[in-house]
Scaffold this motif. Structure first.
Motif, PDB file in Angstrom:
ATOM      1  N   GLU A   1      12.263   1.445   4.260  1.00  0.00           N
ATOM      2  CA  GLU A   1      11.745   0.248   4.927  1.00  0.00           C
ATOM      3  C   GLU A   1      10.217   0.299   5.000  1.00  0.00           C
ATOM      4  O   GLU A   1       9.552  -0.729   4.848  1.00  0.00           O
ATOM      5  N   ALA A   2       9.659   1.476   5.208  1.00  0.00           N
ATOM      6  CA  ALA A   2       8.198   1.621   5.258  1.00  0.00           C
ATOM      7  C   ALA A   2       7.594   1.336   3.885  1.00  0.00           C
ATOM      8  O   ALA A   2       6.562   0.667   3.788  1.00  0.00           O
ATOM      9  N   ARG A   3       8.228   1.833   2.823  1.00  0.00           N
ATOM     10  CA  ARG A   3       7.742   1.546   1.468  1.00  0.00           C
ATOM     11  C   ARG A   3       7.779   0.038   1.192  1.00  0.00           C
ATOM     12  O   ARG A   3       6.828  -0.532   0.653  1.00  0.00           O
ATOM     13  N   ALA A   4       8.878  -0.601   1.563  1.00  0.00           N
ATOM     14  CA  ALA A   4       9.006  -2.052   1.375  1.00  0.00           C
ATOM     15  C   ALA A   4       7.945  -2.796   2.189  1.00  0.00           C
ATOM     16  O   ALA A   4       7.376  -3.795   1.726  1.00  0.00           O
ATOM     17  N   ALA A   5       7.652  -2.292   3.385  1.00  0.00           N
ATOM     18  CA  ALA A   5       6.620  -2.913   4.222  1.00  0.00           C
ATOM     19  C   ALA A   5       5.245  -2.786   3.580  1.00  0.00           C
ATOM     20  O   ALA A   5       4.424  -3.710   3.660  1.00  0.00           O
ATOM     21  N   VAL A   6       4.984  -1.657   2.933  1.00  0.00           N
ATOM     22  CA  VAL A   6       3.694  -1.474   2.243  1.00  0.00           C
ATOM     23  C   VAL A   6       3.591  -2.460   1.077  1.00  0.00           C
ATOM     24  O   VAL A   6       2.543  -3.092   0.885  1.00  0.00           O
ATOM     25  N   VAL A   7       4.662  -2.628   0.327  1.00  0.00           N
ATOM     26  CA  VAL A   7       4.661  -3.602  -0.767  1.00  0.00           C
ATOM     27  C   VAL A   7       4.399  -5.000  -0.210  1.00  0.00           C
ATOM     28  O   VAL A   7       3.564  -5.752  -0.736  1.00  0.00           O
ATOM     29  N   ASP A   8       5.088  -5.349   0.858  1.00  0.00           N
ATOM     30  CA  ASP A   8       4.866  -6.654   1.501  1.00  0.00           C
ATOM     31  C   ASP A   8       3.423  -6.800   1.956  1.00  0.00           C
ATOM     32  O   ASP A   8       2.824  -7.871   1.814  1.00  0.00           O
ATOM     33  N   LEU A   9       2.859  -5.733   2.496  1.00  0.00           N
ATOM     34  CA  LEU A   9       1.476  -5.751   2.971  1.00  0.00           C
ATOM     35  C   LEU A   9       0.511  -6.033   1.824  1.00  0.00           C
ATOM     36  O   LEU A   9      -0.379  -6.891   1.939  1.00  0.00           O
TER      37      LEU A   9
ATOM     38  N   LEU B   1      -2.118   6.023   0.221  1.00  0.00           N
ATOM     39  CA  LEU B   1      -1.533   4.692   0.353  1.00  0.00           C
ATOM     40  C   LEU B   1      -2.558   3.669   0.817  1.00  0.00           C
ATOM     41  O   LEU B   1      -2.573   2.530   0.338  1.00  0.00           O
ATOM     42  N   ASP B   2      -3.409   4.067   1.739  1.00  0.00           N
ATOM     43  CA  ASP B   2      -4.445   3.152   2.233  1.00  0.00           C
ATOM     44  C   ASP B   2      -5.352   2.720   1.083  1.00  0.00           C
ATOM     45  O   ASP B   2      -5.663   1.527   0.931  1.00  0.00           O
TER      46      ASP B   2
ATOM     47  N   ALA C   1       4.514   1.627  -7.826  1.00  0.00           N
ATOM     48  CA  ALA C   1       3.292   2.362  -7.488  1.00  0.00           C
ATOM     49  C   ALA C   1       3.398   2.978  -6.093  1.00  0.00           C
ATOM     50  O   ALA C   1       3.027   4.136  -5.883  1.00  0.00           O
ATOM     51  N   VAL C   2       3.916   2.221  -5.148  1.00  0.00           N
ATOM     52  CA  VAL C   2       4.090   2.727  -3.773  1.00  0.00           C
ATOM     53  C   VAL C   2       5.088   3.894  -3.783  1.00  0.00           C
ATOM     54  O   VAL C   2       4.855   4.918  -3.122  1.00  0.00           O
ATOM     55  N   ALA C   3       6.163   3.761  -4.529  1.00  0.00           N
ATOM     56  CA  ALA C   3       7.164   4.846  -4.607  1.00  0.00           C
ATOM     57  C   ALA C   3       6.541   6.115  -5.184  1.00  0.00           C
ATOM     58  O   ALA C   3       6.809   7.219  -4.689  1.00  0.00           O
ATOM     59  N   ARG C   4       5.695   5.968  -6.213  1.00  0.00           N
ATOM     60  CA  ARG C   4       5.059   7.146  -6.803  1.00  0.00           C
ATOM     61  C   ARG C   4       4.165   7.865  -5.798  1.00  0.00           C
ATOM     62  O   ARG C   4       4.164   9.093  -5.727  1.00  0.00           O
ATOM     63  N   VAL C   5       3.389   7.096  -5.064  1.00  0.00           N
ATOM     64  CA  VAL C   5       2.470   7.707  -4.089  1.00  0.00           C
ATOM     65  C   VAL C   5       3.222   8.356  -2.936  1.00  0.00           C
ATOM     66  O   VAL C   5       2.804   9.397  -2.416  1.00  0.00           O
TER      67      VAL C   5
END
Length: 181
Positions: free
Chosen positions: A84-92, A147-148, A173-177
């Motif tokens: 859910e956090a990864r998905a939230a980063v993508v949404d962000l 991530l930032d 990309a988020v998953a890789r990081v």
């Protein structure tokens, strides 16, 4: 419009007007007179509420940074699992780059000032620290830092690029990081 002591929102209107002017004309185009006109306040209010233009700019950019941190909090606050956090980063990333030209311009103006002036560099560091604190609620500190940077970079690239960016590539990309070592 209220005047003098009966106008408790005057200072806030001045800050908001300064941000609007920066978005419209850039930092180089801002002046006490222009801000006063935009805020609908007497010119004397500028020096009453702010010692100088630098103080106004620091407060205005501080307010802007706070609004971005609030977006981080909103997007990541509800995440309960790593996925859910990864998905939230993508949404962000997609939210921050979804066409708010004002936000994009303000971000660039602040970065330009930060590159040249230590006071603004400190303001951007504080902004990054607050963003990373939110990310660290879901990811280790080193990952949160990466991530930032990824969020900032992807958001800027997506906002400026003329080609659409695939959400799946952002998620990859988020998953890789965030993938555990």
């Amino acid at each position: 419009m209220a005047t003098g002591r009966t106008d408790p929102q005057r200072r806030d209107r001045i800050i908001d007007a300064a941000l609007d002017l920066i978005a419209d004309e850039g930092v180089a185009g801002i002046s006490h007179r222009k801000v006063a006109v935009r805020a609908g306040v007497p010119l004397g209010s500028m020096t009453y509420h702010f010692q100088n233009m630098e103080e106004l700019l620091r407060e205005a950019f501080g307010r802007f940074a706070t609004t971005i941190v609030e977006v981080f909090e909103q997007r990541l606050g509800a995440a309960g699992t790593p996925d859910e956090a990864r998905a939230a980063v993508v949404d962000l990333v997609h939210h921050l780059s979804s066409g708010d030209q004002r936000q994009l311009v303000l971000t660039h103006e602040l970065y330009t000032l930060a590159a040249r002036q230590p006071a603004y560099r400190e303001l951007t560091r504080a902004w990054m620290h607050r963003s990373r604190d939110i990310l660290e609620q879901h990811f280790p500190p080193d990952t949160a830092r990466q991530l930032d940077a990824l969020i900032e970079g992807l958001s800027l690239h997506r906002a400026l690029d003329t080609e659409p960016h695939d959400r799946a590539l952002t998620a990859e990309a988020v998953a890789r990081v965030t993938r555990p070592a």
